[in-house]
Design an enzyme around this catalytic site. Structure first.
Site, PDB file in Angstrom:
ATOM      1  N   GLY A   1      46.408 -41.133  -0.267  1.00 19.00           N
ATOM      2  CA  GLY A   1      45.516 -39.738  -0.909  1.00 19.00           C
ATOM      3  C   GLY A   1      45.364 -38.785  -0.046  1.00 19.00           C
ATOM      4  O   GLY A   1      45.081 -38.935   1.099  1.00 19.00           O
ATOM      5  N   ARG A   2      45.669 -37.439  -0.588  1.00 26.70           N
ATOM      6  CA  ARG A   2      45.134 -36.325   0.584  1.00 26.70           C
ATOM      7  C   ARG A   2      43.928 -35.991   0.582  1.00 26.70           C
ATOM      8  O   ARG A   2      43.485 -35.389   1.477  1.00 26.70           O
ATOM      9  CB  ARG A   2      46.221 -35.031  -0.191  1.00 26.70           C
ATOM     10  CG  ARG A   2      47.543 -35.329  -0.243  1.00 26.70           C
ATOM     11  CD  ARG A   2      48.311 -34.241   0.702  1.00 26.70           C
ATOM     12  NE  ARG A   2      49.695 -34.720   0.360  1.00 26.70           N
ATOM     13  CZ  ARG A   2      50.412 -35.043   1.455  1.00 26.70           C
ATOM     14  NH1 ARG A   2      50.014 -35.190   2.686  1.00 26.70           N
ATOM     15  NH2 ARG A   2      51.791 -35.116   1.111  1.00 26.70           N
ATOM     16  N   ASP A   3      43.087 -36.386  -0.281  1.00 27.34           N
ATOM     17  CA  ASP A   3      41.607 -36.088  -0.257  1.00 27.34           C
ATOM     18  C   ASP A   3      41.048 -36.937   0.526  1.00 27.34           C
ATOM     19  O   ASP A   3      40.952 -38.298   0.685  1.00 27.34           O
ATOM     20  CB  ASP A   3      40.882 -36.205  -1.433  1.00 27.34           C
ATOM     21  CG  ASP A   3      39.550 -36.199  -1.755  1.00 27.34           C
ATOM     22  OD1 ASP A   3      39.144 -35.685  -0.632  1.00 27.34           O
ATOM     23  OD2 ASP A   3      38.797 -36.502  -2.738  1.00 27.34           O
ATOM     24  N   VAL A   4      40.273 -36.387   1.820  1.00 26.49           N
ATOM     25  CA  VAL A   4      39.984 -37.004   2.956  1.00 26.49           C
ATOM     26  C   VAL A   4      38.293 -37.298   2.921  1.00 26.49           C
ATOM     27  O   VAL A   4      37.609 -37.454   3.661  1.00 26.49           O
ATOM     28  CB  VAL A   4      40.164 -37.075   4.299  1.00 26.49           C
ATOM     29  CG1 VAL A   4      41.801 -37.401   4.198  1.00 26.49           C
ATOM     30  CG2 VAL A   4      40.107 -35.468   4.672  1.00 26.49           C
ATOM     31  N   SER A   5      37.659 -36.361   1.688  1.00 29.50           N
ATOM     32  CA  SER A   5      36.262 -36.419   1.479  1.00 29.50           C
ATOM     33  C   SER A   5      35.574 -37.670   1.740  1.00 29.50           C
ATOM     34  O   SER A   5      34.372 -37.818   1.981  1.00 29.50           O
ATOM     35  CB  SER A   5      35.839 -35.702   0.364  1.00 29.50           C
ATOM     36  OG  SER A   5      36.352 -36.423  -0.886  1.00 29.50           O
TER      37      SER A   5
END
Length: 179
Positions: free
Chosen positions: A81-85
């Site tokens: 996934g691109r979301d690293v939050s």
């Protein structure tokens, strides 16, 4: 997992000697609490791919005595996934309280460094090296003789790390672990 497997084996009639022998033959899958010897030192690899897993890895490390040096690798490839939050949901602070230096690496090394800074780690204790191989080398350079370098990679960073240690002859490919 080992205790669960031993309990099941015992319930199915295995002797304690058979259980001990079976557990003695166990070896970790790459990146799952695997220790790799390298030039009088060791690399300890613990996969972190979400807050729950990262928190458990950190808790395990801190319970055993926080490492002095750690390399933390964060990629944002499509495989995880691109979301690293999610790194903001990880309780890095117990780890940060005990380390002397962290090398942040991977595609999102800068975001990791920012997370560590907000977690209370002094800026001069954070090194940013986006290249995983160079970060590994830096971590090993900082690790004392007979010491252990802790590496906490996300999934694709773990695969990159595995390619590096295989290319250096330090480990066998993950698909070639039987024997």
């Amino acid at each position: 997992n080992a205790v669960g497997a031993a309990a099941l084996a015992r319930a199915l009639g295995a002797t304690l000697d058979e259980i001990a022998a079976g557990l003695g033959r166990f070896s970790a899958a790459f990146g799952r609490f695997e220790r790799i010897p390298v030039g009088g030192k060791r690399i300890l690899v613990l996969l972190i791919k979400n807050p729950a897993g990262a928190n458990e890895a950190i808790r395990t490390l801190v319970d055993g005595g926080a490492p002095r040096i750690a390399v933390v690798a964060l990629n944002d490839a499509i495989a995880h996934g691109r979301d690293v939050s999610w790194i903001w949901d990880v309780d890095f602070e117990p780890l940060l309280a005990g380390v002397d230096r962290i090398v942040a690496t991977g595609d999102r090394a800068a975001e990791l460094a920012l997370r560590f800074k907000y977690g209370g780690l002094a800026e001069d204790a954070i090194e940013v090296e986006p290249n995983i191989e160079r970060a590994l080398d830096r971590g090993l350079e900082l690790t004392e003789a007979r010491g252990e370098l802790v590496v906490l990679p996300t999934y694709t960073a773990m695969l990159a790390l595995q390619r590096i240690v295989v290319a250096r002859g330090l480990a066998r490919p993950y698909w070639d672990r039987a024997a």
